[in-house]
Design a protein around this motif. Structure first.
Motif, short mmCIF file in Angstrom:
data_model
loop_
_atom_site.label_atom_id
_atom_site.label_comp_id
_atom_site.label_asym_id
_atom_site.label_seq_id
_atom_site.Cartn_x
_atom_site.Cartn_y
_atom_site.Cartn_z
N ILE A 30 0.83 -1.21 0.00
CA ILE A 30 0.00 0.00 0.00
C ILE A 30 0.86 1.25 0.00
O ILE A 30 0.58 2.22 -0.70
N LEU A 34 0.70 4.11 -2.81
CA LEU A 34 0.44 5.52 -2.49
C LEU A 34 1.58 6.41 -2.97
O LEU A 34 1.35 7.51 -3.47
N THR A 35 2.83 5.92 -2.83
CA THR A 35 3.97 6.71 -3.27
C THR A 35 3.93 6.91 -4.78
O THR A 35 4.16 8.01 -5.29
N ALA A 38 1.30 9.42 -5.56
CA ALA A 38 1.73 10.78 -5.26
C ALA A 38 2.69 11.30 -6.32
O ALA A 38 2.60 12.45 -6.76
N ALA A 90 -5.03 9.05 4.05
CA ALA A 90 -4.81 8.30 2.80
C ALA A 90 -4.39 6.87 3.10
O ALA A 90 -4.86 5.92 2.46
N PHE A 91 -3.52 6.69 4.11
CA PHE A 91 -3.03 5.35 4.41
C PHE A 91 -4.16 4.46 4.96
O PHE A 91 -4.34 3.33 4.50
N ALA A 94 -6.67 3.70 2.18
CA ALA A 94 -6.15 2.73 1.21
C ALA A 94 -6.11 1.34 1.82
O ALA A 94 -6.43 0.34 1.16
#
Lengths: 228, 90
Positions: A30, A34-35, A38, A90-91, A94
């Motif tokens: 995850i 997400l990285t 971004a 966000a974390f 997700a």
């Protein structure tokens, strides 16, 4: 049925056992997703237009909506908290939504939620102490000094209740989905999709919002109880 | 009676009792929702802030329900008494 966190591999590093569990693998997956997202947003928005359109509009909408939540909860002075809590938001979102893809959500592990709640606890204490110094310590002895153990327990119960709330919701959703998948084959057409929509998407998003807003309002209460 | 069967059956009954607090938790949630709907009917322009406060209040009210749920899950899937019994029996 086994709802436990499976240990995939055990490393031996300098005589210490390090367990590679499902939670760790999914957390890293995850984090990578997400990285990458971004980075993609950063590259797509390299040329920042004064009048937003299309994708930039959506990103600005998300950031401004979260900014207004932070402003309502803690005020203009602590807007820098929005950076950390947008990341937490966000974390958690997700990881709750990763249950839809069939992964084990990392938030269904008490270690993850307790780590996040512990970060909130540290923020509450540090901001409360730096903003109000002695008055913050004095607030533990109010209304009179006999209430000190009660106030202390109430303070220590905050990260516990915050983490148990998220953990309990996600774990219960995961177990209920596991039970739904045990249904006889002719019932397995629409019901699992509806259960995913309720337990993963709706409750996941709601608990994410509740976690962030409760953390922010705890911090706001610790920072400005002095009647500002 | 087999002592292990007794432990497991008592644990299952205890899990059901722990889940019974969901009745009162849901009643509390319903009261919060009623109050929020009344507030919105009186002041429709405040619907946004009333709704977000309602969700926060519901999350607080649900805390005891979540605790009961966790107790039930621990009793069913990670019962601490069974390893103790097995270690003593061996």
């Amino acid at each position: 049925m086994d709802f436990n966190n499976k240990v995939l591999h055990v490393f031996h590093l300098f005589g210490v056992e390090i367990w590679l569990t499902q939670t760790i693998v999914n957390t890293w997956a995850i984090m990578a997703a997400l990285t990458l997202f971004a980075l993609a947003v950063r590259i797509l928005l390299r040329r920042f237009k004064p009048v937003p359109a299309g994708f930039q509009n959506a990103v600005e909408l998300a950031v401004e909506a979260f900014g207004s939540v932070v402003r309502n909860a803690v005020g203009e002075k602590y807007m820098y908290l929005g950076n950390w809590f947008f990341m937490v938001f966000a974390f958690i979102l997700a990881s709750n939504l990763s249950g839809v893809l069939g992964l084990r959500p990392p938030t269904a592990d008490f270690a993850t939620t307790f780590a996040l709640a512990l970060a909130t606890f540290v923020l509450i204490q540090v901001i409360g102490f730096t903003q109000r110094k002695g008055k913050y310590l004095k607030s533990f002895f109010e209304p009179i000094f006999i209430f000190f153990p009660l106030n202390l327990l109430g303070e220590l119960a905050r990260p516990v209740s915050l983490s148990f709330r998220l953990f309990g919701n996600v774990l219960a959703g995961m177990i209920l989905l596991g039970l739904v998948y045990q249904l006889p084959i002719y019932l397995r057409f629409v019901i699992p999709a509806a259960a995913h929509a309720i337990f993963d998407v709706f409750f996941g998003a709601l608990q994410t919002y509740v976690f962030c807003v409760l953390s922010l309002s705890f911090i706001g209460a610790a920072a400005k109880q002095a009647g500002e | 009676m087999d002592p292990l069967a007794l432990i497991i059956s008592v644990a299952q009954i205890a899990a059901v009792i722990a889940l019974l607090n969901g009745v009162l938790t849901t009643l509390g949630d319903a009261k919060i929702a009623v109050a929020a709907i009344e507030a919105i009917a009186r002041q429709p322009e405040a619907a946004g802030s009333v709704t977000s406060n309602m969700f926060i209040g519901m999350a607080f009210a649900e805390t005891s329900g979540i605790y009961g749920l966790l107790v039930a899950i621990i009793l069913l899937f990670a019962n601490p008494l069974i390893p103790i019994y097995l270690a003593n029996a061996a």
